[in-house]
Design a protein around this motif. Structure first.
Motif, mmCIF file in Angstrom:
data_model
loop_
_atom_site.group_PDB
_atom_site.id
_atom_site.type_symbol
_atom_site.label_atom_id
_atom_site.label_comp_id
_atom_site.label_asym_id
_atom_site.label_seq_id
_atom_site.Cartn_x
_atom_site.Cartn_y
_atom_site.Cartn_z
ATOM 1 N N SER A 31 0.852 -1.191 0.000
ATOM 2 C CA SER A 31 0.000 0.000 0.000
ATOM 3 C C SER A 31 0.891 1.245 0.000
ATOM 4 O O SER A 31 2.067 1.180 0.321
ATOM 5 N N SER A 32 0.307 2.377 -0.339
ATOM 6 C CA SER A 32 1.069 3.613 -0.523
ATOM 7 C C SER A 32 1.625 4.160 0.783
ATOM 8 O O SER A 32 1.010 4.064 1.836
ATOM 9 N N ALA A 33 2.810 4.756 0.645
ATOM 10 C CA ALA A 33 3.416 5.500 1.753
ATOM 11 C C ALA A 33 3.702 6.913 1.266
ATOM 12 O O ALA A 33 4.657 7.546 1.683
ATOM 13 N N LYS A 34 2.848 7.419 0.344
ATOM 14 C CA LYS A 34 3.074 8.728 -0.268
ATOM 15 C C LYS A 34 3.010 9.859 0.752
ATOM 16 O O LYS A 34 3.748 10.821 0.669
ATOM 17 N N THR A 35 2.108 9.734 1.718
ATOM 18 C CA THR A 35 2.040 10.726 2.800
ATOM 19 C C THR A 35 2.460 10.055 4.100
ATOM 20 O O THR A 35 2.465 8.826 4.205
ATOM 21 N N ALA A 36 2.813 10.860 5.082
ATOM 22 C CA ALA A 36 3.203 10.315 6.385
ATOM 23 C C ALA A 36 2.074 9.482 6.984
ATOM 24 O O ALA A 36 2.311 8.398 7.533
ATOM 25 N N LYS A 37 0.845 9.960 6.835
ATOM 26 C CA LYS A 37 -0.306 9.222 7.380
ATOM 27 C C LYS A 37 -0.460 7.878 6.672
ATOM 28 O O LYS A 37 -0.672 6.850 7.315
ATOM 29 N N ASP A 38 -0.347 7.879 5.331
ATOM 30 C CA ASP A 38 -0.433 6.624 4.568
ATOM 31 C C ASP A 38 0.644 5.646 5.021
ATOM 32 O O ASP A 38 0.397 4.453 5.193
ATOM 33 N N ALA A 39 1.859 6.153 5.169
ATOM 34 C CA ALA A 39 2.987 5.306 5.571
ATOM 35 C C ALA A 39 2.742 4.696 6.947
ATOM 36 O O ALA A 39 2.979 3.503 7.159
ATOM 37 N N ALA A 133 12.175 5.601 0.356
ATOM 38 C CA ALA A 133 13.367 5.026 -0.277
ATOM 39 C C ALA A 133 13.346 5.197 -1.790
ATOM 40 O O ALA A 133 13.714 4.305 -2.532
ATOM 41 N N GLY A 134 12.868 6.346 -2.262
ATOM 42 C CA GLY A 134 12.947 6.641 -3.686
ATOM 43 C C GLY A 134 11.682 6.429 -4.479
ATOM 44 O O GLY A 134 11.622 6.751 -5.663
ATOM 45 N N HIS A 135 10.647 5.881 -3.852
ATOM 46 C CA HIS A 135 9.348 5.651 -4.501
ATOM 47 C C HIS A 135 8.287 5.699 -3.400
ATOM 48 O O HIS A 135 8.563 5.307 -2.262
ATOM 49 N N PRO A 136 7.061 6.160 -3.727
ATOM 50 C CA PRO A 136 6.014 6.256 -2.688
ATOM 51 C C PRO A 136 5.668 4.935 -1.995
ATOM 52 O O PRO A 136 5.075 4.944 -0.926
ATOM 53 N N ASN A 137 6.040 3.804 -2.571
ATOM 54 C CA ASN A 137 5.727 2.513 -1.961
ATOM 55 C C ASN A 137 6.967 1.804 -1.404
ATOM 56 O O ASN A 137 6.924 0.611 -1.132
#
Length: 159
Positions: A31-39, A133-137
């Motif tokens: 799943s996405s880690a694009k935002t701090a909340k998502d991560a 680490a270089g990508h949102p996921n």
């Protein structure tokens, strides 16, 4: 998900990490880690344990600010620390050109161009933190003290 680890920006991060400490590994998330909340949701951790890597534009250069996911970087505090009048958020094109990463996947390491790094004291609340680490996921988990050493960042109050 394994293909994410083969992407060039992620490979840059993997190389820097392996040269620093080969026990630190990049993980691809489903799943996405694009935002701090998502991560934080993806990793089942506090939002504060997520490292936000924010690229700021100064009068004649860029600076990377590492801030806890539950905090906001204070441009006024950064201006005072740097003794500058003009500091603002870099736009998406500047971030890509300067760091080699797209917004959402900006890592605190392996930038195309070396930048001064400021690390906010709020991250010290956590023994381990998670950074893009270089990508949102893609992310990596690192000890807070190791993050300081790896980035050669100056610790200060910037939130």
């Amino acid at each position: 998900m394994e293909d994410l680890l083969k992407k060039e920006p992620v490979q840059r991060v993997i190389k820097v990490l392996s040269n620093f400490d080969d026990s630190i590994k990049v993980e691809a998330l489903s799943s996405s880690a694009k935002t701090a909340k998502d991560a934080a949701i993806s990793l089942k951790c506090d939002v504060g344990a997520i490292v936000k890597s924010l690229l700021l534009r100064t009068e004649n250069s860029f600076i990377l600010c590492l801030v806890s996911g539950d905090k906001r970087c204070s441009l006024n505090k950064v201006k005072k620390i740097l003794n500058l009048k003009d500091v603002s958020m870099a736009d998406a094109d500047q971030v890509k050109k300067q760091s080699g990463f797209s917004i959402g996947g900006v890592s605190p390491i392996a930038h195309l161009n070396k930048n001064k790094v400021l690390i906010d004291t709020s991250l010290s609340r956590y023994e381990y933190v998670y950074a893009a680490a270089g990508h949102p996921n893609t992310i990596f988990k690192i000890n807070y003290k190791q993050l300081i050493k790896l980035t050669e960042g100056a610790v200060d109050e910037i939130v």
